[in-house]
Design a protein around this motif. Structure first.
Motif, PDB file in Angstrom:
ATOM      1  N   UNK A 214      -2.326   8.863   7.830  1.00 33.55           N
ATOM      2  CA  UNK A 214      -3.192   9.540   8.876  1.00 33.55           C
ATOM      3  C   UNK A 214      -4.297  10.535   7.902  1.00 33.55           C
ATOM      4  N   UNK A 215      -5.629   9.853   8.319  1.00 29.50           N
ATOM      5  CA  UNK A 215      -6.575  10.785   8.621  1.00 29.50           C
ATOM      6  C   UNK A 215      -7.634  10.690   9.449  1.00 29.50           C
ATOM      7  N   UNK A 216      -7.086  12.113   9.827  1.00 32.24           N
ATOM      8  CA  UNK A 216      -8.172  12.662  11.179  1.00 32.24           C
ATOM      9  C   UNK A 216      -7.863  11.917  11.799  1.00 32.24           C
TER      10      UNK A 216
ATOM     11  N   UNK B 294       2.661  20.655  -1.994  1.00 32.66           N
ATOM     12  CA  UNK B 294       2.689  19.182  -2.829  1.00 32.66           C
ATOM     13  C   UNK B 294       2.683  18.124  -2.560  1.00 32.66           C
TER      14      UNK B 294
ATOM     15  N   UNK C 238      -8.245   8.599  12.252  1.00 31.72           N
ATOM     16  CA  UNK C 238      -8.136   6.560  11.533  1.00 31.72           C
ATOM     17  C   UNK C 238      -6.400   6.804  11.506  1.00 31.72           C
ATOM     18  N   UNK C 239      -6.359   6.368  11.596  1.00 33.81           N
ATOM     19  CA  UNK C 239      -4.463   6.151  11.519  1.00 33.81           C
ATOM     20  C   UNK C 239      -4.591   4.373  11.265  1.00 33.81           C
ATOM     21  N   UNK C 240      -3.777   4.291   9.572  1.00 32.64           N
ATOM     22  CA  UNK C 240      -3.546   3.455   9.459  1.00 32.64           C
ATOM     23  C   UNK C 240      -2.004   2.663   9.447  1.00 32.64           C
ATOM     24  N   UNK C 241      -1.819   1.724  10.868  1.00 32.62           N
ATOM     25  CA  UNK C 241      -1.051   1.692  11.495  1.00 32.62           C
ATOM     26  C   UNK C 241      -0.532   0.967  10.902  1.00 32.62           C
TER      27      UNK C 241
ATOM     28  N   UNK D 234       3.613  15.655  -4.802  1.00 26.82           N
ATOM     29  CA  UNK D 234       5.123  15.450  -4.963  1.00 26.82           C
ATOM     30  C   UNK D 234       6.191  16.338  -4.316  1.00 26.82           C
TER      31      UNK D 234
ATOM     32  N   UNK E  36       0.597  -1.032  -0.385  1.00 21.73           N
ATOM     33  CA  UNK E  36       0.167   0.236   0.008  1.00 21.73           C
ATOM     34  C   UNK E  36       0.820   0.970  -0.344  1.00 21.73           C
TER      35      UNK E  36
ATOM     36  N   UNK F 269       3.034  11.369   7.039  1.00 23.76           N
ATOM     37  CA  UNK F 269       2.448  11.278   8.274  1.00 23.76           C
ATOM     38  C   UNK F 269       0.251  12.612   7.957  1.00 23.76           C
ATOM     39  N   UNK F 270       0.938  12.962   6.661  1.00 22.60           N
ATOM     40  CA  UNK F 270      -0.268  13.282   5.862  1.00 22.60           C
ATOM     41  C   UNK F 270      -1.500  12.681   5.257  1.00 22.60           C
ATOM     42  N   UNK F 271      -0.561  11.173   5.103  1.00 26.69           N
ATOM     43  CA  UNK F 271      -1.353  10.703   3.403  1.00 26.69           C
ATOM     44  C   UNK F 271      -2.138   9.073   4.287  1.00 26.69           C
TER      45      UNK F 271
END
Lengths: 441, 284
Positions: B241-243, B226, B245-248, B228, B66, B237-239
């Motif tokens: 962690x969504x609010x 940006x 929700x942490x994609x650990x 890129x 991912x 950390x920007x992509x």
């Protein structure tokens, strides 16, 4: 004496090249060329027409994907290159402050809570667009208007709000003979049984925005407030605040998981989805993730209105609006984009993309199909009617945002539940902290 | 005889290895935890009954997949490398010259200037990012990695200057004076005599400067928007962690891979690093 000399025959202004000027110009040129080479693209100002947007990362990832898609569509239609960037909501204040200070940045930005008040000096008046939208949709919810209507001007166009319903494990509540709690007292009663069952209830009592939200909700439901309606009187010291603190202390001791003291904004989601927790006070993001990851708790998770108390039913609604910087390179294009985005076709498409994590901001959209994307979302429909901004019932104010960001409210509760202070001492401490924030103006 | 042979082994075990265990555990535990988390299945990650330090339900490489397919992770890594290398190089050149001048040349206010350099390093970036954003915008470098290449030396130059100043002072003045007696200029004395001797100190400064640049967060956050142009610290950390929700799994995969370059340079230059740090500890 001005070092510049004018050639009177040609009318050209000559600036003698001195060492400092040479270094300055040379440095800029080198840095500029190097930047272009490395970035592989021309600076934004060189593009024919470019529009840049900065939004907080949406908790429903598909919403950001849809926004990017809409941006591309607008690019084709309007011949404008649209660039959309996303940033964590907690990182937004630093970014926005830097942009305001440097007077350069994105054209359109997303703002939440009291940010339109905080950054008001740099924001374009978009009242014309808002009044057109009001003609189409009627009025916004009151907390949405309070959020973006600053001193008689609309400085942002509210485009979504995030709600805080109660989320519970239907199966576990049934197991202890309880229904979804309608009041905070119901929660305490059910929570005591659930904790004995090994599935406590929980909300963060820590330095997180989720904690601020839940504890404000409890304060209001017990008739307490931190600042009075006049926006001047510090009103945290009251019997109502003591009652709210007493309630939280009993709930914490009898029904909650002690780990709540160390929770961040993600912990409650993870806790409920793990199967250990039986109740949280949070937006529906945990459920969106559980569905996406096909976690077993999905079928057992239910939602109910944020609980009520002796002072009525109140909770926090977190509105976000789209605003334009005054120093934006393309103010008119930005206006054009916003008008286009809020047209029913685009707005409908975007609001439908987020699994109802993003709620529409107008009262006339209470019948919008987004509320029916999942039958479990039914209790969310009326939540805006009792949602408020942080600091309510005081009028919106940038200082309220400072109180929020200083986590005074959660710290006041944390002092009591950890037996560090008596309720009276904790309230006195909070009163002092709030006063200090208000005196800074 | 056997007792005599066993003693050094026991001394090593009890005197060296065992005391090192707590330090090793303290240093390596975060890496171990990141690694374990990055290979766990989502179901196990969300199961509070699971043992957080072990993988019980099998290894999952999806988080890494991912990271590479769902985010421009390699672009962020490239940006981090470019920014860290360039800002380290610039800072090293400026820092070396400044440190040599402050350590060797006698001029009025040299000592106070040295202290001022150090004090500059102490000003927190959380205060400086606002005025620096004006500088970045004035230079037209906003939203490009060059904003970072220009601003990182603001904290790296004072740091390398201070570090190298100390190192240069440990090099006997006599060896360059000999060279100058033989006709070398000040510049030649610096480049041909002092710098070769100061290699451990310089490598130590490079390592520190590179690590600080690699891990920097606040400037990268405020000057870059940006995707890129983002560096690894911001991009991950920007992509991922969504609010709330942490994609650990992917977050930890990003953290593991993000640490690899730093680990590699420390592995290769460890000896220089240690001798650079301990310079002057022994009287020659």
């Amino acid at each position: 004496m001005d070092a510049r000399q004018t050639d009177h025959t040609s009318g050209i202004l000559h600036t003698p090249i001195n060492r400092r000027a040479l270094l300055r110009t040379g440095g800029r040129t080198l840095a500029g060329i190097a930047g272009i080479v490395a970035a592989g693209r021309a600076p934004a100002g060189w593009a024919a027409r470019e529009l840049s947007l900065l939004t907080a990362v949406n908790y429903a990832p598909s919403s950001d994907v849809k926004l990017d898609e809409l941006g591309k569509r607008f690019s084709k239609q309007a011949g404008v290159n649209v660039r959309i960037d996303h940033l964590q909501s907690v990182q937004m204040p630093a970014k926005l402050s830097a942009q305001l200070m440097g007077k350069a940045g994105h054209d359109i930005i997303s703002l939440e809570m009291h940010y339109p008040w905080l950054y008001r000096t740099g924001l374009v008046d978009v009242s014309d667009i808002c009044s057109d939208l009001a003609k189409k949709h009627g009025e916004w919810y009151s907390f949405a208007k309070e959020h973006a209507y600053v001193n008689g001007q609309w400085l942002g166009i509210p485009y979504l709000f995030i709600s805080f319903p109660g989320s519970h494990r239907i199966d576990l509540f049934e197991k202890v003979g309880e229904k979804a709690p309608d009041t905070w007292e119901d929660l305490l009663r059910a929570g005591r049984k659930l904790k004995k069952l090994g599935h406590p209830v929980g909300f963060a009592i820590s330095q997180t925005t989720d904690s601020v939200t839940t504890l404000y909700s409890i304060l209001w439901c017990y008739g307490a407030k931190d600042v009075a309606e006049d926006g001047k009187t510090i009103a945290i010291s009251s019997k109502e605040t003591e009652a709210a603190i007493d309630y939280v202390k009993v709930l914490y001791t009898d029904a909650m998981d002690p780990a709540v003291l160390s929770w961040d904004n993600a912990s409650n989601n993870q806790w409920l989805n793990s199967g250990r927790g039986s109740w949280i006070h949070n937006p529906i993001s945990h459920y969106v993730v559980a569905k996406e990851k096909k976690l077993p708790v999905v079928e057992h998770t239910g939602f109910h209105p944020s609980p009520a108390g002796p002072g009525g039913r109140h909770t926090v609604g977190v509105p976000r609006s789209l605003a334009i910087w005054k120093f934006a390179k393309n103010v008119e294009v930005a206006r054009e984009f916003l008008r286009w985005f809020f047209e029913p076709a685009q707005y409908h498409e975007w609001i439908m993309s987020g699994d109802n994590y993003n709620h529409p901001m107008w009262r006339d959209m209470e019948t919008h199909p987004v509320w029916d994307v999942d039958p479990k979302y039914k209790p969310l429909k009326a939540i805006a009617q009792y949602s408020h901004l942080y600091g309510w019932p005081a009028p919106p104010d940038e200082r309220i945002q400072v109180i929020t960001n200083s986590y005074i409210i959660p710290n006041m509760f944390a002092r009591v539940v950890t037996n560090t202070s008596s309720p009276k001492d904790a309230i006195r401490w909070a009163e002092g902290e709030i006063k200090r924030v208000f005196e800074k103006k | 005889m056997a007792t005599v042979q066993r003693r050094p082994v026991l001394t090593k075990v009890f005197g060296v290895y065992l005391p090192a265990v707590p330090f090793l555990f303290f240093a390596l535990f975060p890496f171990y935890f990141m690694l374990v988390t990055s290979f766990k299945k989502d179901a196990e990650l969300y199961d509070l009954k699971a043992v957080p330090f072990l993988i019980r339900t099998g290894i999952e490489t999806e988080h890494y997949a991912k990271l590479f397919t769902g985010s421009p992770f390699l672009v962020w890594m490239r940006n981090s490398v470019v920014v860290s290398l360039l800002s380290t190089a610039v800072s090293l050149v400026l820092g070396t010259l400044a440190a040599y001048a402050l350590a060797r040349l006698r001029f009025r206010g040299a000592d106070s200037f040295g202290v001022a350099v150090f004090v500059t390093y102490l000003v927190p970036p959380t205060l400086l990012f606002l005025p620096l954003s004006q500088v970045v915008n004035a230079l037209g470098l906003a939203d490009s990695i060059w904003a970072l290449v220009v601003t990182y030396p603001t904290f790296l130059v004072p740091f390398t200057t201070w570090l190298l100043m100390g190192y240069f002072r440990t090099i006997p003045r006599e060896i360059e004076e000999c060279a100058m007696v033989d006709g070398a200029t000040r510049w030649q004395a610096l480049t041909r005599i002092v710098l070769p001797v100061a290699i451990p100190g310089i490598i130590c400064a490079i390592l520190f400067a590179f690590t600080i640049s690699w891990n920097e967060f606040i400037y990268a956050l405020t000057f870059i928007s940006s995707t890129d142009q983002k560096t690894t610290t911001i991009g991950v950390t920007a992509d991922l962690i969504r609010g709330d929700i942490y994609y650990w799994g992917s977050l930890m995969a990003g953290a593991v891979l993000g640490a690899v370059p730093i680990v590699l340079i420390y592995v290769f230059f460890m000896d220089y690093y240690v001798s650079g740090l301990t310079a002057g500890a022994l009287k020659s």
